[in-house]
Design an enzyme around this catalytic site. Structure first.
Site, PDB file in Angstrom:
ATOM      1  N   ARG A  76      -2.771  28.444  -8.240  1.00 44.51           N
ATOM      2  CA  ARG A  76      -1.526  27.749  -8.552  1.00 44.51           C
ATOM      3  C   ARG A  76      -1.607  26.268  -8.230  1.00 44.51           C
ATOM      4  O   ARG A  76      -0.617  25.546  -8.414  1.00 44.51           O
ATOM      5  CB  ARG A  76      -0.393  28.360  -7.725  1.00 44.51           C
ATOM      6  N   LYS A 127       3.722  37.444 -16.443  1.00 44.56           N
ATOM      7  CA  LYS A 127       2.351  37.664 -15.945  1.00 44.56           C
ATOM      8  C   LYS A 127       2.187  39.078 -15.377  1.00 44.56           C
ATOM      9  O   LYS A 127       1.256  39.782 -15.743  1.00 44.56           O
ATOM     10  CB  LYS A 127       2.006  36.631 -14.851  1.00 44.56           C
ATOM     11  N   ARG A 142      11.362  26.847  -7.883  1.00 46.37           N
ATOM     12  CA  ARG A 142      10.070  27.433  -8.289  1.00 46.37           C
ATOM     13  C   ARG A 142       9.583  26.832  -9.610  1.00 46.37           C
ATOM     14  O   ARG A 142       8.379  26.630  -9.799  1.00 46.37           O
ATOM     15  CB  ARG A 142      10.185  28.950  -8.394  1.00 46.37           C
ATOM     16  N   ARG A 178      15.497  40.396 -13.369  1.00 45.49           N
ATOM     17  CA  ARG A 178      14.299  41.181 -13.003  1.00 45.49           C
ATOM     18  C   ARG A 178      14.569  42.141 -11.845  1.00 45.49           C
ATOM     19  O   ARG A 178      15.205  41.799 -10.872  1.00 45.49           O
ATOM     20  CB  ARG A 178      13.182  40.207 -12.610  1.00 45.49           C
ATOM     21  N   ARG A 188      13.972  41.062  -5.870  1.00 46.58           N
ATOM     22  CA  ARG A 188      13.378  40.102  -4.937  1.00 46.58           C
ATOM     23  C   ARG A 188      14.442  39.134  -4.428  1.00 46.58           C
ATOM     24  O   ARG A 188      15.250  38.642  -5.212  1.00 46.58           O
ATOM     25  CB  ARG A 188      12.268  39.330  -5.645  1.00 46.58           C
TER      26      ARG A 188
HETATM   27  P1  ADP Z   1       5.995  36.886 -13.769  1.00 46.06           P
HETATM   28  O1  ADP Z   1       5.059  37.888 -13.140  1.00 46.06           O
HETATM   29  O2  ADP Z   1       5.288  35.907 -14.650  1.00 46.06           O
HETATM   30  O3  ADP Z   1       6.872  36.207 -12.782  1.00 46.06           O
HETATM   31  P2  ADP Z   1       7.346  39.254 -14.867  1.00 46.06           P
HETATM   32  O4  ADP Z   1       6.249  39.985 -15.566  1.00 46.06           O
HETATM   33  O5  ADP Z   1       7.814  39.788 -13.573  1.00 46.06           O
HETATM   34  O6  ADP Z   1       6.960  37.674 -14.751  1.00 46.06           O
HETATM   35  O7  ADP Z   1       8.582  39.150 -15.894  1.00 46.06           O
HETATM   36  C1  ADP Z   1       9.823  38.565 -15.497  1.00 46.06           C
HETATM   37  C2  ADP Z   1      10.977  39.416 -16.062  1.00 46.06           C
HETATM   38  O8  ADP Z   1      11.065  39.226 -17.472  1.00 46.06           O
HETATM   39  C3  ADP Z   1      10.837  40.902 -15.832  1.00 46.06           C
HETATM   40  O9  ADP Z   1      12.124  41.445 -15.568  1.00 46.06           O
HETATM   41  C4  ADP Z   1      10.271  41.427 -17.155  1.00 46.06           C
HETATM   42  O10 ADP Z   1      10.705  42.763 -17.420  1.00 46.06           O
HETATM   43  C5  ADP Z   1      10.835  40.458 -18.176  1.00 46.06           C
HETATM   44  N1  ADP Z   1       9.899  40.127 -19.258  1.00 46.06           N
HETATM   45  C6  ADP Z   1       8.552  40.014 -19.191  1.00 46.06           C
HETATM   46  N2  ADP Z   1       8.033  39.656 -20.381  1.00 46.06           N
HETATM   47  C7  ADP Z   1       9.078  39.494 -21.226  1.00 46.06           C
HETATM   48  C8  ADP Z   1       9.205  39.148 -22.621  1.00 46.06           C
HETATM   49  N3  ADP Z   1       8.129  38.842 -23.363  1.00 46.06           N
HETATM   50  N4  ADP Z   1      10.460  39.091 -23.142  1.00 46.06           N
HETATM   51  C9  ADP Z   1      11.549  39.386 -22.391  1.00 46.06           C
HETATM   52  N5  ADP Z   1      11.502  39.739 -21.076  1.00 46.06           N
HETATM   53  C10 ADP Z   1      10.286  39.797 -20.508  1.00 46.06           C
HETATM   54  P1  ADP Z   2       6.420  34.863  -9.884  1.00 46.97           P
HETATM   55  O1  ADP Z   2       6.018  36.239 -10.330  1.00 46.97           O
HETATM   56  O2  ADP Z   2       7.873  34.671  -9.960  1.00 46.97           O
HETATM   57  O3  ADP Z   2       5.591  33.808 -10.527  1.00 46.97           O
HETATM   58  P2  ADP Z   2       4.961  35.392  -7.464  1.00 46.97           P
HETATM   59  O4  ADP Z   2       5.317  36.797  -7.139  1.00 46.97           O
HETATM   60  O5  ADP Z   2       3.659  35.161  -8.121  1.00 46.97           O
HETATM   61  O6  ADP Z   2       6.138  34.766  -8.315  1.00 46.97           O
HETATM   62  O7  ADP Z   2       5.011  34.497  -6.152  1.00 46.97           O
HETATM   63  C1  ADP Z   2       6.117  34.540  -5.271  1.00 46.97           C
HETATM   64  C2  ADP Z   2       5.961  33.457  -4.227  1.00 46.97           C
HETATM   65  O8  ADP Z   2       4.760  33.675  -3.467  1.00 46.97           O
HETATM   66  C3  ADP Z   2       5.806  32.026  -4.792  1.00 46.97           C
HETATM   67  O9  ADP Z   2       7.061  31.409  -5.028  1.00 46.97           O
HETATM   68  C4  ADP Z   2       5.032  31.351  -3.650  1.00 46.97           C
HETATM   69  O10 ADP Z   2       5.881  31.034  -2.567  1.00 46.97           O
HETATM   70  C5  ADP Z   2       4.101  32.459  -3.181  1.00 46.97           C
HETATM   71  N1  ADP Z   2       2.792  32.444  -3.887  1.00 46.97           N
HETATM   72  C6  ADP Z   2       2.299  33.384  -4.721  1.00 46.97           C
HETATM   73  N2  ADP Z   2       1.080  33.036  -5.172  1.00 46.97           N
HETATM   74  C7  ADP Z   2       0.786  31.840  -4.609  1.00 46.97           C
HETATM   75  C8  ADP Z   2      -0.320  30.935  -4.697  1.00 46.97           C
HETATM   76  N3  ADP Z   2      -1.389  31.198  -5.466  1.00 46.97           N
HETATM   77  N4  ADP Z   2      -0.259  29.777  -3.988  1.00 46.97           N
HETATM   78  C9  ADP Z   2       0.792  29.493  -3.207  1.00 46.97           C
HETATM   79  N5  ADP Z   2       1.876  30.282  -3.093  1.00 46.97           N
HETATM   80  C10 ADP Z   2       1.878  31.456  -3.780  1.00 46.97           C
END
Ligand code: ADP
Ligand code: ADP
Ligand code: ZN
Length: 218
Positions: A88, A13, A172, A127, A161
């Site tokens: 979420r 995302k 998660r 990541r 992180r």
């Molecule tokens: P999210 O915001 O949904 O938690 P991220 O954008 O931070 O996910 O992506 C999670 C990890 O996976 C990052 O280290 C990113 O560089 C990598 N990543 C993102 N998209 C892809 C993909 N399509 N294929 C492989 N790795 C990816």
């Molecule tokens: P990821 O990229 O791995 O999906 P985020 O960076 O979006 O994770 O979120 C990290 C943490 O922040 C989540 O595990 C949760 O604890 C909190 N968080 C983020 N967005 C929300 C939301 N919309 N509602 C509740 N908790 C949230």
């Protein structure tokens, strides 16, 4: 245009949101980034959110809704925004609809990024981000062009992180399946859900998302 990126932790995302932000000129609203900023600043919200985040649980609806309700009032949100990590829960989605409705706005599209759980663990474990400009990388899938130097700003300072460890990831993912996945039928019923293959490589996912968005504006 109001876009929601929906997907489990590690789905890509944040990676795709920053690309869409650049190409479509939309501001990216990431509740995860906002909460992490609050935690490191030691604000009241940060103190409340900290334990939940460390345990891989959701922060309360009240806290995140408060953050988003304030943020979308700001000037840079006037021509639309991209939500990354919010809503979420169904309660968050319902409140978002109400907030938007009051402004005669609506969620235009929800892009579901579908990725297998095993790949998610792998993505999260590898990541890391630039400590200076927050650009995201991966140990295997997305390395900087020059080793250990950020493509975006030239910094050599990177962070991981604290919740990106294998134990927290399991919690998660479980949280995603129980509390966030019910948003899929919710948005399907609203006629705005589009699903893309998040297993594809990063550039291909961008192509798929741009395709979905171009059909919307056509
Ligand atoms: P999210 O915001 O949904 O938690 P991220 O954008 O931070 O996910 O992506 C999670 C990890 O996976 C990052 O280290 C990113 O560089 C990598 N990543 C993102 N998209 C892809 C993909 N399509 N294929 C492989 N790795 C990816
Ligand atoms: P990821 O990229 O791995 O999906 P985020 O960076 O979006 O994770 O979120 C990290 C943490 O922040 C989540 O595990 C949760 O604890 C909190 N968080 C983020 N967005 C929300 C939301 N919309 N509602 C509740 N908790 C949230
Ligand atoms: Zn950087």
């Amino acid at each position: 245009m109001i876009i929601v990126l929906l997907g489990p932790p590690g789905a890509g995302k944040g990676t795709q949101a920053s690309r869409i932000m650049q190409t479509h000129g939309l501001v990216q609203l990431s509740t995860g980034d906002m909460l992490r900023a609050a935690v490191s600043a030691g604000t009241e919200v940060g103190l409340k959110a900290k334990e939940f985040m460390a345990a891989g649980k959701l922060v309360t609806d009240e806290i995140v809704i408060g953050i988003i309700a304030d943020r979308i009032e700001e000037d840079d949100c006037k021509s639309g925004f991209l939500l990354d990590g919010f809503p979420r829960t169904v309660a968050q989605a319902e409140t978002l609809n109400k907030l938007l409705n009051d402004k005669n706005l609506t969620v235009d599209i929800v892009v579901e990024m579908k990725v297998d759980d095993e790949s998610l663990v792998d993505r999260i474990a590898g990541r890391y981000t630039c400590a200076q400009c927050n650009k995201g990388y991966h140990d295997t899938y997305l390395k900087p062009q020059v080793a250990d130097v950020c493509d975006g700003c030239g910094s050599a300072n990177f962070t991981r992180r604290s919740d990106d460890n294998r134990e927290t990831v399991i919690s998660r993912l479980a949280t995603y399946h129980t509390q966030t996945a019910p948003l899929l039928p919710f948005y399907k019923a609203q006629g705005v859900l589009r699903t893309i293959d998040g297993m594809a490589d990063i550039d291909d996912v961008t192509v798929q998302i741009n395709d979905v968005l171009s059909k919307l504006s056509a």
